[in-house]
Design a protein around this motif. Structure first.
Motif, PDB file in Angstrom:
ATOM      1  N   LYS A  86     -73.153  55.351  50.609  1.00 39.96           N
ATOM      2  CA  LYS A  86     -72.046  55.411  51.224  1.00 39.96           C
ATOM      3  C   LYS A  86     -71.606  54.025  52.195  1.00 39.96           C
ATOM      4  N   SER A  87     -72.859  53.503  52.552  1.00 43.30           N
ATOM      5  CA  SER A  87     -72.122  52.046  53.383  1.00 43.30           C
ATOM      6  C   SER A  87     -71.809  51.153  52.523  1.00 43.30           C
ATOM      7  N   SER A  90     -68.004  51.586  51.679  1.00 39.30           N
ATOM      8  CA  SER A  90     -67.356  52.052  52.866  1.00 39.30           C
ATOM      9  C   SER A  90     -66.021  51.389  52.900  1.00 39.30           C
ATOM     10  N   GLN A  92     -63.755  52.251  51.255  1.00 38.01           N
ATOM     11  CA  GLN A  92     -62.877  53.534  50.984  1.00 38.01           C
ATOM     12  C   GLN A  92     -63.382  54.561  51.894  1.00 38.01           C
ATOM     13  N   ASP A  93     -62.803  54.689  53.464  1.00 39.60           N
ATOM     14  CA  ASP A  93     -63.256  55.224  54.370  1.00 39.60           C
ATOM     15  C   ASP A  93     -63.433  56.688  54.123  1.00 39.60           C
ATOM     16  N   TRP A  94     -62.665  57.302  53.480  1.00 46.27           N
ATOM     17  CA  TRP A  94     -62.947  58.964  53.435  1.00 46.27           C
ATOM     18  C   TRP A  94     -64.255  59.133  52.478  1.00 46.27           C
ATOM     19  N   ALA A  96     -67.254  58.403  53.591  1.00 49.87           N
ATOM     20  CA  ALA A  96     -68.151  58.815  54.807  1.00 49.87           C
ATOM     21  C   ALA A  96     -68.353  60.300  55.091  1.00 49.87           C
ATOM     22  N   ASP A  97     -67.264  60.979  54.535  1.00 48.27           N
ATOM     23  CA  ASP A  97     -67.026  62.347  54.954  1.00 48.27           C
ATOM     24  C   ASP A  97     -67.255  63.317  53.792  1.00 48.27           C
TER      25      ASP A  97
END
Length: 262
Positions: A86-87, A90, A92-94, A96-97
Motif C-alpha cells: 500500500k505504501s 500510495s 492513489q490514496d483510496w 490505504a483503506d
C-alpha cells in the motif's frame, strides 16, 4: 439497480442501446455486468481468507491460451507486507483503506519448467510468451472481478503496481518469468458506486471492418461525461495524462527477468 432493465443500464453507460433480444431484457447476469462500477470506498469489515480463496478459484476457471494456464493469483494477508504494498501504491490514496489485496501474476516460468521436466525444447522464447501470460492474467482478473462483485464485494484494479516492479518483485519473491500484471483492492463497499459512462457502442463495436472514432464522436462523449473529470472533459484529461512519460523502464525490467521481446 436490480429493478432497472438491461436496456436502461446500457443507455446510461453508452448513451446508445444495442438491439436486445426480448428474452435478455431482465437477464440478471448481463444486468449485473451492465451496472458494475469500480469501488474505491470500503467499510472496515475485513474480507475473510476463505472468501478470497473461493474468488481465486472462480477466477482461475477462466479460459487460458492453449490451456497453458500461465496466470497465478497472490493473496496478500500478512499485515506488514500489505502495508508495504500500500505504501508503494500510495499515490492513489483510496488504497490505504482497502481491507484486502490480491495480485494477478503472469507466469511463464511454469511452462519453461514443464519443458525441462519432459526434456522438451522451448523454441517459443519471444514476444508471444510474454503476451500470452499477460493476457491469461488479465482474463483471470476480469473473472475475479465478476466473482467478487457477485459475492457482494466492491473492487478496483490497480495498474500502478507496474510502476514499482523491482520493489514488488522483491517483496513478493517473484522469480524470473513471473511478473505482476495488476493488483486489486477489494472489500465491502461503503457507499453505492455510480455507473461510469463509456464511449458509444457505435464507435467501439465494429462489424466486418474496423473504423476510427471520429472527432465528433469523442466530443459527444466528452459532453456526456462532463463533470466526471473535474470539468475538463474525458479526452482532454486522458490526453494530459498520457503526455507524461510512464513506465519507461517496463521493457528493461521484463527483459531482466528473462523474457525476449523480439
Amino acid at each position: 439497480m436490480s429493478d432497472v432493465s438491461l436496456g436502461a443500464l446500457f443507455a446510461k453507460r453508452f448513451g446508445d442501446v444495442p438491439h436486445l433480444p426480448e428474452n435478455l431484457a431482465q437477464n440478471e447476469t448481463l444486468r449485473r455486468l451492465a451496472a458494475r462500477a469500480s469501488c474505491r470506498h470500503f467499510t472496515a469489515e475485513p474480507v475473510d481468507e476463505p472468501l478470497l480463496q473461493a474468488l481465486c478459484a472462480a477466477a482461475l476457471c477462466a479460459p487460458s491460451k492453449s490451456d497453458l494456464q500461465q496466470r497465478d493469483i497472490l493473496i496478500v494477508t500478512d499485515p506488514e507486507l500489505l502495508a508495504a504494498l500500500k505504501s508503494l501504491l500510495s499515490a492513489q490514496d483510496w488504497i490505504a483503506d482497502a481491507p484486502a489485496m490480491v495480485v494477478f501474476l503472469a507466469n511463464n516460468r511454469r511452462q519453461r519448467q514443464i519443458q525441462q521436466q519432459h526434456d522438451q525444447p522451448f523454441p517459443n522464447d519471444h514476444l508471444d510468451a510474454f503476451f500470452n501470460a499477460s493476457l491469461d492474467a488479465g482474463i483471470a482478473l476480469a473473472f475475479f472481478m465478476v466473482a467478487a462483485e457477485g459475492a457482494g464485494l466492491g473492487c478496483c484494479p490497480i495498474s500502478t503496481i507496474r510502476n514499482h516492479l523491482q520493489e514488488v518483485a522483491k517483496l513478493l519473491h517473484l522469480p524470473d518469468h513471473v511478473f505482476p500484471v495488476a493488483a486489486m483492492g477489494l472489500g465491502h463497499p461503503a457507499p453505492a458506486v455510480a455507473i461510469n459512462p463509456r464511449l458509444s457502442l457505435a464507435h467501439t463495436v465494429h462489424k466486418n471492418r474496423f473504423s476510427d472514432t471520429p472527432k465528433q464522436g469523442i466530443e459527444a462523449y466528452d459532453k456526456r461525461r462532463l463533470g466526471d473529470t473535474s470539468g475538463i472533459g474525458w479526452s482532454a484529461a486522458k490526453a494530459k495524462m498520457y503526455a507524461v512519460p510512464q513506465r519507461m523502464d517496463f521493457g528493461t525490467f521484463i527483459r531482466s527477468i528473462g523474457f525476449k521481446l523480439d
